[in-house]
Scaffold this motif. Structure first.
Motif, PDB file in Angstrom:
ATOM      1  N   GLU A   5      10.229   1.353   8.773  1.00  0.00           N
ATOM      2  CA  GLU A   5      10.968   1.347   7.508  1.00  0.00           C
ATOM      3  C   GLU A   5      10.430   0.253   6.587  1.00  0.00           C
ATOM      4  O   GLU A   5      10.148  -0.863   7.016  1.00  0.00           O
ATOM      5  CB  GLU A   5      12.454   1.108   7.770  1.00  0.00           C
ATOM      6  N   GLY A   6      10.285   0.589   5.322  1.00  0.00           N
ATOM      7  CA  GLY A   6       9.832  -0.365   4.318  1.00  0.00           C
ATOM      8  C   GLY A   6       8.335  -0.412   4.117  1.00  0.00           C
ATOM      9  O   GLY A   6       7.867  -1.026   3.146  1.00  0.00           O
ATOM     10  N   ARG A   7       7.580   0.209   4.978  1.00  0.00           N
ATOM     11  CA  ARG A   7       6.124   0.191   4.841  1.00  0.00           C
ATOM     12  C   ARG A   7       5.712   0.895   3.548  1.00  0.00           C
ATOM     13  O   ARG A   7       6.274   1.932   3.186  1.00  0.00           O
ATOM     14  CB  ARG A   7       5.473   0.876   6.032  1.00  0.00           C
ATOM     15  N   VAL A   8       4.748   0.339   2.846  1.00  0.00           N
ATOM     16  CA  VAL A   8       4.286   0.913   1.590  1.00  0.00           C
ATOM     17  C   VAL A   8       3.115   1.853   1.865  1.00  0.00           C
ATOM     18  O   VAL A   8       2.129   1.472   2.510  1.00  0.00           O
ATOM     19  CB  VAL A   8       3.866  -0.181   0.595  1.00  0.00           C
ATOM     20  N   ARG A  26       7.757   3.786  -0.418  1.00  0.00           N
ATOM     21  CA  ARG A  26       8.164   3.100   0.808  1.00  0.00           C
ATOM     22  C   ARG A  26       8.737   4.079   1.825  1.00  0.00           C
ATOM     23  O   ARG A  26       9.388   5.064   1.460  1.00  0.00           O
ATOM     24  CB  ARG A  26       9.215   2.030   0.496  1.00  0.00           C
ATOM     25  N   LEU A  37      10.739   9.189   2.259  1.00  0.00           N
ATOM     26  CA  LEU A  37      10.125   8.199   1.398  1.00  0.00           C
ATOM     27  C   LEU A  37      11.041   7.862   0.233  1.00  0.00           C
ATOM     28  O   LEU A  37      11.870   8.680  -0.174  1.00  0.00           O
ATOM     29  CB  LEU A  37       8.799   8.741   0.833  1.00  0.00           C
ATOM     30  N   TRP A  38      10.843   6.657  -0.320  1.00  0.00           N
ATOM     31  CA  TRP A  38      11.525   6.282  -1.550  1.00  0.00           C
ATOM     32  C   TRP A  38      10.478   5.968  -2.604  1.00  0.00           C
ATOM     33  O   TRP A  38       9.586   5.139  -2.386  1.00  0.00           O
ATOM     34  CB  TRP A  38      12.426   5.076  -1.357  1.00  0.00           C
ATOM     35  N   SER A  43       7.816   2.881 -11.079  1.00  0.00           N
ATOM     36  CA  SER A  43       6.778   2.307 -10.227  1.00  0.00           C
ATOM     37  C   SER A  43       5.434   2.289 -10.941  1.00  0.00           C
ATOM     38  O   SER A  43       5.117   3.193 -11.729  1.00  0.00           O
ATOM     39  CB  SER A  43       6.647   3.115  -8.928  1.00  0.00           C
ATOM     40  N   ASP A 120      -2.394   5.190   5.593  1.00  0.00           N
ATOM     41  CA  ASP A 120      -1.345   4.911   4.606  1.00  0.00           C
ATOM     42  C   ASP A 120      -1.451   5.789   3.373  1.00  0.00           C
ATOM     43  O   ASP A 120      -0.749   5.535   2.379  1.00  0.00           O
ATOM     44  CB  ASP A 120      -1.394   3.434   4.186  1.00  0.00           C
ATOM     45  N   TRP A 196      13.841  -4.204  -1.945  1.00  0.00           N
ATOM     46  CA  TRP A 196      12.596  -3.433  -2.002  1.00  0.00           C
ATOM     47  C   TRP A 196      11.925  -3.559  -3.369  1.00  0.00           C
ATOM     48  O   TRP A 196      10.722  -3.716  -3.472  1.00  0.00           O
ATOM     49  CB  TRP A 196      12.866  -1.967  -1.677  1.00  0.00           C
ATOM     50  N   ARG A 198      10.077  -2.707  -6.805  1.00  0.00           N
ATOM     51  CA  ARG A 198       8.961  -1.786  -7.035  1.00  0.00           C
ATOM     52  C   ARG A 198       7.716  -2.339  -6.348  1.00  0.00           C
ATOM     53  O   ARG A 198       7.356  -3.500  -6.577  1.00  0.00           O
ATOM     54  CB  ARG A 198       8.686  -1.612  -8.521  1.00  0.00           C
ATOM     55  N   PRO A 199       7.040  -1.536  -5.539  1.00  0.00           N
ATOM     56  CA  PRO A 199       5.810  -2.023  -4.915  1.00  0.00           C
ATOM     57  C   PRO A 199       4.753  -2.308  -5.976  1.00  0.00           C
ATOM     58  O   PRO A 199       4.797  -1.761  -7.082  1.00  0.00           O
ATOM     59  CB  PRO A 199       5.377  -0.852  -4.019  1.00  0.00           C
TER      60      PRO A 199
END
Length: 237
Positions: A5-8, A26, A37-38, A43, A120, A196, A198-199
């Protein structure tokens, strides 16, 4: 081995082989049923710089520049979305939320697609025909005319593939009519963890043409579901 969880990850969206968008997303959850996914509203993205006022569907691939349209930094133009990519399926379901404030649930979007995960990177080849499903379960087709017009073109899909894509959509439409999962009202109140945000913008893609176009010789949608998608252990490049 499933993704934490949370991995980009990078959601790489293409149409007819042209890479249109690279968006950081994510991982919400990952299991045998598929990948959740989120995609945060606003973004940072890499997006194809198309001629002003044109959509990629309206430009013949023969008119694309050599190597495809260049990619430039931009922002995802919609609110946040919870995305479910079921294992072995030719679609993804998006729970769409209105932009802040409030982030109210705004309905579902069914994207009919082929996809492959490489580490990824999630490579998504759009199949044009989609469904929109309102919060009350009513649904409609999207882009039917464009889908029909492109059937048989070597850059897109054969008549056999088109029939499979439509059958996949019809199956999801029946679920919507019956208010069955994923249209049963579950997860409509989803909110990502507050930290979280925005990545960051991922590194610039090395290529503009995605390599994920599906010309006729590359098999049917069913074959892709059986062999081409990897929602389990990450695959190498």
């Amino acid at each position: 081995m499933y993704l934490e969880e949370g991995r980009v990850l990078r959601w790489n969206f293409s149409f007819g082989g042209q890479l249109l968008a690279v968006v950081p997303v994510r991982v919400v959850a990952h299991g045998a049923d598929g990948l959740w996914l989120w995609m945060a509203g606003g973004s940072p993205v890499w997006e194809a710089e198309l001629p002003a006022g044109r959509h990629i569907r309206d430009i013949d691939p023969a008119q694309w520049p050599p190597g495809g349209y260049r990619l430039v930094p931009g922002r995802w133009y919609e609110g946040g979305s919870l995305i479910f990519q079921p294992s072995g399926a030719g679609h993804a379901v998006w729970w769409k939320f209105a932009p802040e404030p409030g982030c109210a649930f705004d309905g579902w979007y069914v994207n009919l697609e082929r996809r492959t995960r490489r580490g990824d990177d999630i490579d998504v080849a759009d199949q044009e025909l989609d469904l929109t499903v309102a919060p009350d379960g009513t649904w409609r087709w999207k882009d039917e005319e464009s889908f029909a017009a492109k059937t048989g073109h070597p850059a897109y899909w054969t008549a056999e593939q088109a029939a499979e894509v439509r059958a996949e959509g019809e199956r999801l439409a029946r679920l919507a009519q019956g208010r069955e999962f994923p249209f049963d009202g579950s997860r409509c109140d989803y909110r990502p963890p507050a930290d979280w945000g925005r990545p960051p913008l991922p590194p610039a893609p090395a290529r503009r043409l995605s390599g994920t176009a599906v010309p006729p010789q590359r098999g049917t949608v069913a074959e892709a579901a059986a062999h081409g998608e990897h929602d389990g252990p990450a695959q190498g490049r």
